[in-house]
Motif scaffolding. Structure first.
Motif, PDB file in Angstrom:
ATOM      1  N   GLY A 127       0.825  -1.203   0.000  1.00 55.01           N
ATOM      2  CA  GLY A 127       0.000   0.000   0.000  1.00 55.01           C
ATOM      3  C   GLY A 127       0.859   1.253   0.000  1.00 55.01           C
ATOM      4  O   GLY A 127       2.031   1.233   0.378  1.00 55.01           O
ATOM      5  N   GLN A 128       0.272   2.345  -0.460  1.00 57.93           N
ATOM      6  CA  GLN A 128       0.915   3.660  -0.438  1.00 57.93           C
ATOM      7  C   GLN A 128      -0.179   4.700  -0.291  1.00 57.93           C
ATOM      8  O   GLN A 128      -1.204   4.630  -0.970  1.00 57.93           O
ATOM      9  CB  GLN A 128       1.714   3.916  -1.725  1.00 57.93           C
ATOM     10  N   ASN A 129       0.008   5.659   0.601  1.00 56.13           N
ATOM     11  CA  ASN A 129      -1.014   6.692   0.765  1.00 56.13           C
ATOM     12  C   ASN A 129      -0.629   7.964   0.017  1.00 56.13           C
ATOM     13  O   ASN A 129       0.420   8.037  -0.630  1.00 56.13           O
ATOM     14  CB  ASN A 129      -1.301   6.959   2.249  1.00 56.13           C
ATOM     15  N   GLU A 130      -1.476   8.973   0.116  1.00 52.51           N
ATOM     16  CA  GLU A 130      -1.228  10.217  -0.612  1.00 52.51           C
ATOM     17  C   GLU A 130      -0.055  10.994  -0.044  1.00 52.51           C
ATOM     18  O   GLU A 130       0.482  11.880  -0.707  1.00 52.51           O
ATOM     19  CB  GLU A 130      -2.493  11.082  -0.606  1.00 52.51           C
ATOM     20  N   ALA A 131       0.359  10.680   1.186  1.00 56.19           N
ATOM     21  CA  ALA A 131       1.523  11.332   1.777  1.00 56.19           C
ATOM     22  C   ALA A 131       2.822  10.663   1.355  1.00 56.19           C
ATOM     23  O   ALA A 131       3.909  11.133   1.698  1.00 56.19           O
ATOM     24  CB  ALA A 131       1.405  11.326   3.300  1.00 56.19           C
ATOM     25  N   GLY A 132       2.721   9.542   0.621  1.00 51.69           N
ATOM     26  CA  GLY A 132       3.913   8.839   0.172  1.00 51.69           C
ATOM     27  C   GLY A 132       4.431   7.803   1.146  1.00 51.69           C
ATOM     28  O   GLY A 132       5.511   7.236   0.931  1.00 51.69           O
ATOM     29  N   GLN A 133       3.714   7.530   2.225  1.00 51.39           N
ATOM     30  CA  GLN A 133       4.114   6.464   3.147  1.00 51.39           C
ATOM     31  C   GLN A 133       3.741   5.109   2.540  1.00 51.39           C
ATOM     32  O   GLN A 133       2.689   4.970   1.916  1.00 51.39           O
ATOM     33  CB  GLN A 133       3.425   6.653   4.497  1.00 51.39           C
ATOM     34  N   VAL A 134       4.619   4.124   2.713  1.00 53.01           N
ATOM     35  CA  VAL A 134       4.461   2.826   2.059  1.00 53.01           C
ATOM     36  C   VAL A 134       4.422   1.719   3.109  1.00 53.01           C
ATOM     37  O   VAL A 134       5.180   1.750   4.086  1.00 53.01           O
ATOM     38  CB  VAL A 134       5.625   2.562   1.076  1.00 53.01           C
ATOM     39  N   ILE A 135       3.549   0.741   2.901  1.00 55.96           N
ATOM     40  CA  ILE A 135       3.527  -0.453   3.741  1.00 55.96           C
ATOM     41  C   ILE A 135       3.884  -1.658   2.891  1.00 55.96           C
ATOM     42  O   ILE A 135       3.618  -1.684   1.685  1.00 55.96           O
ATOM     43  CB  ILE A 135       2.156  -0.666   4.421  1.00 55.96           C
TER      44      ILE A 135
ATOM     45  N   SER B 149       3.406 -11.431   9.793  1.00 54.05           N
ATOM     46  CA  SER B 149       2.706 -10.159  10.017  1.00 54.05           C
ATOM     47  C   SER B 149       2.551  -9.465   8.670  1.00 54.05           C
ATOM     48  O   SER B 149       3.497  -9.412   7.884  1.00 54.05           O
ATOM     49  CB  SER B 149       3.478  -9.270  10.993  1.00 54.05           C
ATOM     50  N   TYR B 150       1.348  -8.979   8.414  1.00 55.57           N
ATOM     51  CA  TYR B 150       1.048  -8.325   7.131  1.00 55.57           C
ATOM     52  C   TYR B 150       0.232  -7.064   7.377  1.00 55.57           C
ATOM     53  O   TYR B 150      -0.660  -7.043   8.234  1.00 55.57           O
ATOM     54  CB  TYR B 150       0.220  -9.233   6.215  1.00 55.57           C
ATOM     55  N   PHE B 151       0.530  -6.036   6.611  1.00 54.17           N
ATOM     56  CA  PHE B 151      -0.344  -4.866   6.577  1.00 54.17           C
ATOM     57  C   PHE B 151      -1.469  -5.111   5.572  1.00 54.17           C
ATOM     58  O   PHE B 151      -1.269  -5.754   4.537  1.00 54.17           O
ATOM     59  CB  PHE B 151       0.431  -3.619   6.154  1.00 54.17           C
ATOM     60  N   TYR B 152      -2.650  -4.551   5.888  1.00 50.16           N
ATOM     61  CA  TYR B 152      -3.787  -4.657   4.978  1.00 50.16           C
ATOM     62  C   TYR B 152      -4.291  -3.306   4.476  1.00 50.16           C
ATOM     63  O   TYR B 152      -5.057  -3.256   3.526  1.00 50.16           O
ATOM     64  CB  TYR B 152      -4.937  -5.410   5.664  1.00 50.16           C
ATOM     65  N   GLY B 153      -3.869  -2.239   5.119  1.00 55.22           N
ATOM     66  CA  GLY B 153      -4.323  -0.938   4.652  1.00 55.22           C
ATOM     67  C   GLY B 153      -3.613   0.191   5.370  1.00 55.22           C
ATOM     68  O   GLY B 153      -2.990   0.006   6.426  1.00 55.22           O
ATOM     69  N   ILE B 154      -3.697   1.387   4.779  1.00 56.34           N
ATOM     70  CA  ILE B 154      -3.128   2.588   5.377  1.00 56.34           C
ATOM     71  C   ILE B 154      -3.986   3.774   4.986  1.00 56.34           C
ATOM     72  O   ILE B 154      -4.410   3.897   3.830  1.00 56.34           O
ATOM     73  CB  ILE B 154      -1.659   2.794   4.936  1.00 56.34           C
ATOM     74  N   THR B 155      -4.271   4.657   5.931  1.00 57.14           N
ATOM     75  CA  THR B 155      -5.054   5.854   5.643  1.00 57.14           C
ATOM     76  C   THR B 155      -4.124   6.951   5.129  1.00 57.14           C
ATOM     77  O   THR B 155      -2.897   6.885   5.294  1.00 57.14           O
ATOM     78  CB  THR B 155      -5.785   6.353   6.894  1.00 57.14           C
ATOM     79  N   ASN B 156      -4.706   7.971   4.544  1.00 53.35           N
ATOM     80  CA  ASN B 156      -3.895   9.058   4.001  1.00 53.35           C
ATOM     81  C   ASN B 156      -3.208   9.875   5.087  1.00 53.35           C
ATOM     82  O   ASN B 156      -2.244  10.590   4.804  1.00 53.35           O
ATOM     83  CB  ASN B 156      -4.748   9.969   3.120  1.00 53.35           C
ATOM     84  N   ASP B 157      -3.683   9.783   6.342  1.00 54.22           N
ATOM     85  CA  ASP B 157      -3.002  10.486   7.427  1.00 54.22           C
ATOM     86  C   ASP B 157      -2.099   9.569   8.236  1.00 54.22           C
ATOM     87  O   ASP B 157      -1.658   9.917   9.325  1.00 54.22           O
ATOM     88  CB  ASP B 157      -3.994  11.228   8.332  1.00 54.22           C
ATOM     89  N   GLY B 158      -1.817   8.362   7.703  1.00 55.60           N
ATOM     90  CA  GLY B 158      -0.726   7.575   8.253  1.00 55.60           C
ATOM     91  C   GLY B 158      -1.062   6.531   9.288  1.00 55.60           C
ATOM     92  O   GLY B 158      -0.169   6.053   9.992  1.00 55.60           O
ATOM     93  N   PHE B 159      -2.320   6.126   9.405  1.00 58.41           N
ATOM     94  CA  PHE B 159      -2.686   5.037  10.312  1.00 58.41           C
ATOM     95  C   PHE B 159      -2.715   3.755   9.491  1.00 58.41           C
ATOM     96  O   PHE B 159      -3.562   3.569   8.613  1.00 58.41           O
ATOM     97  CB  PHE B 159      -4.057   5.301  10.939  1.00 58.41           C
TER      98      PHE B 159
END
Length: 669
Positions: free
Chosen positions: A505-513, A551-561
């Motif tokens: 995943g990648q949010n609009e802030a550019g943070q990647v999981i 352990s796996y990420f499944y999602g990320i919000t645009n404000d980094g949660f």
């Protein structure tokens, strides 16, 4: 006071006025069980107790959720019975909605079927309830809209034919935030004939949609129209079948707006075959009313012309020059992206005489179609074959796609991933020796693309012998490609040097999981990459938790949660991550409210709405599943005291140092 001092003071107060970024917090007393509503089984003493489960089916961008609760059991007639209730969650509680009883209960099995199909941002749900004949066969369905205050039936409409009706099935297509619902009703007649009506349910009134006239009705009186899209302005897009006698003879596309129809697509000689067959259909529509569609050519089978309808004008889009037209005039294009700013993109097939010769990617912007993709010799075979495709387009008109690599004649040797921006192509992915096969082949994939033009993906790795050696994750941002993931120690297999990292995943802030494979424990480890600081945060919980399991990420919000699932060897638990809080179990994050619910763990977070409603699955003390919702927000708010940001304190410290030296110098002069 000199000008430098004035500037420093101004900067300090500007940064003091900026709110400091806060950590996420759980909003106390907002944790609630979701979907636990009454299910009427009609049995006072069933043979076997009914097992009940709730399911989330539709989620609004705001804090509204809808779904169904199902009861499974065996009735007194020794038959399996399934009963379902629909519900909507709003303002902290779940309300049973929909239509039940009478003809909506199967008289043989006692079962019922109800379903939700759409929900808008105001919590209005559209769905349907199936109806039954006395012999237990299905007689159709009843469409409805509902919210926490009640359910409204969408009226049934008579088809107006003398043929005996066997069943009618209304099916909701979509609902906008004004509560306007579009759908289609299929009518099945006793003689086997089928008719379909498109409709709009608006302000309590059902409006039948579709083009009318002799060519739109078969000799037996049946007709077919379908609604496919509705936007927030109430514009409906759809199509209507054409007939010759009782035979299908194509479709015409249309937009319905403010009581008026606009027919779309081409009906000229080029788009009409020898039998008068014409076929136009709408592929996508945005909130501005821009539409992309296609009209079939009269020659060949499956050829088409793509078109865009904007500002009351229809123009051809895609590529249709000699390279993209067969020698007999046949051509074919595909469009599957339409942005809110009216930019579209897709692929057009290339031809050499009568033979296919690859494909070209294109971008339609500001009334012009641009051929994009790599066109050099490295991406062209000896037979002039090229293959480019576009995958993503953002609102700025930047596009991500790939172009096939050819060497040694026509040999396909992977593809080159690229970003197209303002007339230039930037190569994406990792291109070093580690990521290039001994024959020159390389392969990179892009999975996420945001409005800032940041791309996240992975690149294939190869051993010195040319064998597959895993994948490396990367992010492209502002002209730089950064390899991300975990690669040292246990994350490299001893036997062959294999490494495996990928993005999730990648949010609009550019943070990647993403995740990386640990070859010592044969498990995958989640990680979070912060583009601003270029720091990678590896999954880690407090002491007492063995983090060597998956352990796996499944999602990320645009404000980094960010949120995901951790398997501790016995069962799965949901975890979260923010830069401020680090990694944590969601059950701990929900605090005392979670303990008071009598639940043991959070199994999964299924999503977080734009306004911060987290929803997912919890495990109860008796090992059953329960749906839940809880509100989260960043700790900063207008009701809180805003602490000075780090940069403002830094500027103030410079300011005070400057003042001290200034006045000291004055005294010594």
């Amino acid at each position: 006071m000199n000008i430098q001092l004035c500037i420093l003071i101004t900067l300090a107060f500007i940064f003091l006025a900026l709110p400091a970024k806060g950590a996420f917090i759980y909003v106390e007393d907002s944790l609630n069980e979701v979907g636990k509503v009454e299910v009427d089984t009609g049995e006072t003493e069933p043979n076997l107790p009914f097992i009940k489960y709730s399911f989330i089916e539709q989620v609004a961008k705001t804090s509204y959720i809808t779904g169904t609760r199902t009861a499974f059991g065996e009735n007194q007639s020794n038959q399996v019975q399934v009963n379902v209730s629909a519900w909507v969650y709003s303002n902290g509680s779940s309300t049973r909605i929909g239509v039940y009883g009478d003809e909506h209960i199967n008289p043989i099995s006692g079962s019922n079927e109800i379903y939700t199909l759409a929900i808008n941002s105001n919590g209005l749900v559209a769905g349907g309830s199936n109806r039954w004949h006395p012999d237990g066969s299905m007689s159709g369905a009843t469409a409805w809209v509902a919210d926490e205050h009640g359910t409204t039936l969408i009226p049934r409409q008579s088809i107006g034919l003398d043929i005996p009706l066997d069943s009618d099935f209304p099916f909701v297509t979509d609902i906008n935030n004004s509560g306007h619902v579009i759908g289609n009703t299929s009518y099945l007649f006793s003689n086997g004939s089928v008719s379909n009506q498109a409709w709009l349910f608006k302000d309590g009134t059902l409006h039948i949609l579709g083009l009318s006239g002799p060519e739109y009705a078969a000799l037996d009186g049946t007709s077919t129209s379908r609604s496919t899209f509705i936007n927030e302005n109430g514009q409906v897009a759809g199509n209507t079948h054409r007939y010759v006698g009782n035979d299908f003879n194509g479709t015409h596309a249309w937009i319905f707006n403010n009581g008026q129809y606009t027919q779309l697509g081409y009906t000229d000689a080029e788009h009409t075959d020898e039998n008068g067959f014409q076929y136009s259909t709408i592929l996508s529509q945005n909130e501005n009313g821009d539409v992309v569609g296609q009209s079939y050519l009269g020659v060949g089978s499956g050829g088409n012309t793509l078109w865009s309808h904007q500002d009351d004008e229809t123009i051809k889009i895609g590529l249709f020059d000699s390279d993209h037209t067969r020698s007999d005039g046949f051509r074919r294009g595909f469009s599957y992206i339409l942005t809110e700013s009216g930019i579209s993109g897709g692929n057009s097939t290339r031809y050499n005489g009568m033979d296919e010769n690859g494909s070209s990617a294109w971008l339609f912007k500001d009334g012009i179609t641009i051929n994009i993709g790599l066109l050099d010799d490295y991406h062209t075979s000896s037979k002039n074959r090229r293959r480019s495709s576009v995958q993503f387009i953002n609102e700025a008109g930047q596009a991500v796609g790939d172009s096939a690599i050819y060497r040694q004649g026509d040999a396909y040797l992977g593809s080159t991933l690229w970003l197209y921006s303002e007339g230039e192509h930037v190569l994406l992915g990792l291109k070093d020796e580690e990521h290039t096969h001994i024959n020159g082949e390389s392969f990179s994939s892009a999975y996420f693309f945001n409005e800032a033009g940041q791309v996240a993906g992975d690149s294939a790795r190869y051993s010195s012998d040319g064998d597959s050696a895993g994948y490396s994750a990367w992010q492209y941002s502002e002209g730089v490609t950064t390899k991300i993931g975990i690669y040292d120690g246990e994350y490299t297999r001893d036997s062959d040097g294999r490494q495996n990292s990928s993005v999730l995943g990648q949010n609009e802030a550019g943070q990647v999981i993403g995740y990386s494979t640990n070859y010592s424990s044969n498990s995958d480890t989640a990680w979070f990459y912060d583009n601003t600081t270029m720091l990678l945060y590896t999954f880690d919980l407090d002491a007492g938790y063995d983090t060597s399991f998956n352990s796996y990420f499944y999602g990320i919000t645009n404000d980094g949660f960010a949120y995901g699932i951790y398997n501790d060897g016995d069962f799965e638990q949901a975890f979260g991550f923010t830069v401020e809080l680090g990694y944590f179990l969601i059950s701990d994050f929900l605090g005392d409210d979670f303990q008071e619910m009598g639940w043991t763990s959070v199994k999964a977070i299924q999503g977080i709405t734009e306004d911060g409603l987290m929803y997912g699955i919890a495990i109860t003390d008796d090992a059953k599943r329960a749906l839940f919702a809880a509100s989260i927000r960043e700790s900063r708010s207008s009701s809180q005291v805003v602490e000075p940001s780090t940069i403002s304190i830094f500027i103030l410290s410079i300011l005070f140092t400057y003042q001290f030296r200034y006045f000291k110098s004055k005294r010594t002069c």
